[in-house]
Design a protein around this motif. Sequence first.
Motif, PDB file in Angstrom:
ATOM      1  N   GLU A 147       0.836  -1.206   0.000  1.00  0.00           N
ATOM      2  CA  GLU A 147       0.000   0.000   0.000  1.00  0.00           C
ATOM      3  C   GLU A 147       0.868   1.253   0.000  1.00  0.00           C
ATOM      4  N   LEU A 148       1.985   1.172   0.726  1.00  0.00           N
ATOM      5  CA  LEU A 148       2.903   2.310   0.775  1.00  0.00           C
ATOM      6  C   LEU A 148       3.489   2.591  -0.616  1.00  0.00           C
ATOM      7  N   LYS A 149       3.820   1.543  -1.331  1.00  0.00           N
ATOM      8  CA  LYS A 149       4.322   1.710  -2.698  1.00  0.00           C
ATOM      9  C   LYS A 149       3.254   2.306  -3.603  1.00  0.00           C
ATOM     10  N   LEU A 150       2.010   1.843  -3.442  1.00  0.00           N
ATOM     11  CA  LEU A 150       0.914   2.411  -4.228  1.00  0.00           C
ATOM     12  C   LEU A 150       0.744   3.894  -3.946  1.00  0.00           C
ATOM     13  N   LEU A 151       0.860   4.267  -2.661  1.00  0.00           N
ATOM     14  CA  LEU A 151       0.744   5.669  -2.297  1.00  0.00           C
ATOM     15  C   LEU A 151       1.871   6.471  -2.931  1.00  0.00           C
ATOM     16  N   GLY A 152       3.093   5.940  -2.872  1.00  0.00           N
ATOM     17  CA  GLY A 152       4.224   6.630  -3.469  1.00  0.00           C
ATOM     18  C   GLY A 152       4.043   6.838  -4.969  1.00  0.00           C
ATOM     19  N   THR A 153       3.410   5.866  -5.636  1.00  0.00           N
ATOM     20  CA  THR A 153       3.157   5.979  -7.077  1.00  0.00           C
ATOM     21  C   THR A 153       2.050   6.989  -7.373  1.00  0.00           C
ATOM     22  N   ALA A 154       1.041   7.054  -6.481  1.00  0.00           N
ATOM     23  CA  ALA A 154      -0.111   7.936  -6.707  1.00  0.00           C
ATOM     24  C   ALA A 154       0.192   9.401  -6.416  1.00  0.00           C
ATOM     25  N   LEU A 155       1.163   9.660  -5.563  1.00  0.00           N
ATOM     26  CA  LEU A 155       1.458  11.031  -5.167  1.00  0.00           C
ATOM     27  C   LEU A 155       2.095  11.829  -6.303  1.00  0.00           C
ATOM     28  N   ALA A 156       1.672  13.071  -6.422  1.00  0.00           N
ATOM     29  CA  ALA A 156       2.324  14.038  -7.311  1.00  0.00           C
ATOM     30  C   ALA A 156       3.227  14.908  -6.436  1.00  0.00           C
ATOM     31  N   PHE A 157       4.503  14.979  -6.765  1.00  0.00           N
ATOM     32  CA  PHE A 157       5.475  15.634  -5.889  1.00  0.00           C
ATOM     33  C   PHE A 157       5.816  17.036  -6.387  1.00  0.00           C
ATOM     34  N   SER A 158       6.007  17.937  -5.416  1.00  0.00           N
ATOM     35  CA  SER A 158       6.402  19.315  -5.724  1.00  0.00           C
ATOM     36  C   SER A 158       7.418  19.775  -4.692  1.00  0.00           C
ATOM     37  N   ASN A 159       8.350  20.595  -5.115  1.00  0.00           N
ATOM     38  CA  ASN A 159       9.345  21.186  -4.226  1.00  0.00           C
ATOM     39  C   ASN A 159       9.015  22.658  -4.005  1.00  0.00           C
ATOM     40  N   TYR A 160       9.217  23.122  -2.784  1.00  0.00           N
ATOM     41  CA  TYR A 160       8.917  24.509  -2.433  1.00  0.00           C
ATOM     42  C   TYR A 160      10.124  25.121  -1.728  1.00  0.00           C
ATOM     43  N   LYS A 161      10.533  26.271  -2.201  1.00  0.00           N
ATOM     44  CA  LYS A 161      11.620  26.985  -1.564  1.00  0.00           C
ATOM     45  C   LYS A 161      11.141  27.668  -0.285  1.00  0.00           C
ATOM     46  N   ARG A 162      12.073  28.016   0.554  1.00  0.00           N
ATOM     47  CA  ARG A 162      11.771  28.675   1.828  1.00  0.00           C
ATOM     48  C   ARG A 162      10.880  29.899   1.621  1.00  0.00           C
ATOM     49  N   HIS A 163       9.858  29.994   2.472  1.00  0.00           N
ATOM     50  CA  HIS A 163       8.920  31.126   2.516  1.00  0.00           C
ATOM     51  C   HIS A 163       7.901  31.131   1.374  1.00  0.00           C
ATOM     52  N   THR A 164       7.936  30.147   0.485  1.00  0.00           N
ATOM     53  CA  THR A 164       6.950  30.129  -0.597  1.00  0.00           C
ATOM     54  C   THR A 164       5.652  29.475  -0.125  1.00  0.00           C
ATOM     55  N   LEU A 165       4.588  29.771  -0.834  1.00  0.00           N
ATOM     56  CA  LEU A 165       3.258  29.281  -0.474  1.00  0.00           C
ATOM     57  C   LEU A 165       3.062  27.851  -0.969  1.00  0.00           C
ATOM     58  N   ILE A 166       2.594  26.982  -0.072  1.00  0.00           N
ATOM     59  CA  ILE A 166       2.286  25.603  -0.447  1.00  0.00           C
ATOM     60  C   ILE A 166       0.804  25.471  -0.772  1.00  0.00           C
ATOM     61  N   MET A 167      -0.050  25.972   0.111  1.00  0.00           N
ATOM     62  CA  MET A 167      -1.497  25.986  -0.117  1.00  0.00           C
ATOM     63  C   MET A 167      -2.043  27.319   0.346  1.00  0.00           C
ATOM     64  N   SER A 168      -2.817  27.966  -0.510  1.00  0.00           N
ATOM     65  CA  SER A 168      -3.344  29.290  -0.170  1.00  0.00           C
ATOM     66  C   SER A 168      -4.502  29.222   0.807  1.00  0.00           C
ATOM     67  N   ASP A 169      -5.167  28.081   0.887  1.00  0.00           N
ATOM     68  CA  ASP A 169      -6.302  27.955   1.806  1.00  0.00           C
ATOM     69  C   ASP A 169      -6.431  26.497   2.215  1.00  0.00           C
ATOM     70  N   VAL A 170      -5.925  26.155   3.408  1.00  0.00           N
ATOM     71  CA  VAL A 170      -5.967  24.761   3.842  1.00  0.00           C
ATOM     72  C   VAL A 170      -7.384  24.312   4.150  1.00  0.00           C
ATOM     73  N   ALA A 171      -8.313  25.250   4.219  1.00  0.00           N
ATOM     74  CA  ALA A 171      -9.712  24.867   4.431  1.00  0.00           C
ATOM     75  C   ALA A 171     -10.342  24.331   3.147  1.00  0.00           C
ATOM     76  N   GLN A 172      -9.739  24.688   2.007  1.00  0.00           N
ATOM     77  CA  GLN A 172     -10.300  24.279   0.726  1.00  0.00           C
ATOM     78  C   GLN A 172      -9.428  23.237   0.025  1.00  0.00           C
ATOM     79  N   ALA A 173      -8.568  22.562   0.787  1.00  0.00           N
ATOM     80  CA  ALA A 173      -7.646  21.595   0.188  1.00  0.00           C
ATOM     81  C   ALA A 173      -8.416  20.448  -0.460  1.00  0.00           C
ATOM     82  N   GLN A 174      -8.079  20.171  -1.705  1.00  0.00           N
ATOM     83  CA  GLN A 174      -8.703  19.070  -2.432  1.00  0.00           C
ATOM     84  C   GLN A 174      -7.726  17.901  -2.444  1.00  0.00           C
ATOM     85  N   GLY A 175      -7.925  16.948  -1.571  1.00  0.00           N
ATOM     86  CA  GLY A 175      -7.047  15.800  -1.516  1.00  0.00           C
ATOM     87  C   GLY A 175      -6.111  15.829  -0.321  1.00  0.00           C
TER      88      GLY A 175
END
Length: 245
Positions: A28-56
Amino acid sequence: MNEKKASRETDLDRLSRLKILSWLSPSELKLLGTALAFSNYKRHTLIMSDVAQAQGAHILLAGIARITCRTARNERVTVALLAPGPIPDFPALPLSQSGFQCEAYNDCRVGTVSWADFGGITPNAPQSAFRQFHSNDLKQWYRLLLRSSSFLNLGLHERIAIALVELCSDFGVEESRGTLLRVAFSQKDIANLVGASRPRVTEHLARLEREKFVIRQGRQMVVQVAKLLDSMNAAASAHVGRSAT
């Protein structure tokens, strides 16, 4: 050597280290690793603008993230510092302009998967899967309640102690003198967490040093977590005893 080791580390390695995902089987862990879309974020950058509206589901795999909100003065303050693991949902509050959002405290790597795909990874126990994942949301809300709620009648000294114990739980490593906070969080960071000014926090951190609960190591701190918790419990018991008489 550490840099070479880090460069060889895979996203699956990072997922495997997350205790909150330990209930997943290796497949299951391998399946999760395959399903995830990965992104890198530099220091101080925005990851999610509204955690109340997170889809997923959003999972922090490397780095430190922080949840911030907007104050009445339209300033952004940190209300939670996140170690690798699920990024919690902070639901929208009615009649509130708080605007909870997630930012990179330092360089971060985040994996994202839809709730439908997440549920499909554990088809035999989807309810258990969602419950385990969202238990992290409850933990973050409980911590925020302890650190900032006035109706719990906790003084600033107690709230700072709670914040230090919380940080040690997520970012500390045990050593002979106590728990070393591997990250040198600023006094402003701690002030934001407890809803106080930086000078007030400086005073109380100095008091904790005099009381031998905190040891300075350059910009880092070593916290005597067990002794600090014992002291807080003793103070709480004494307060209850006085109130009962």
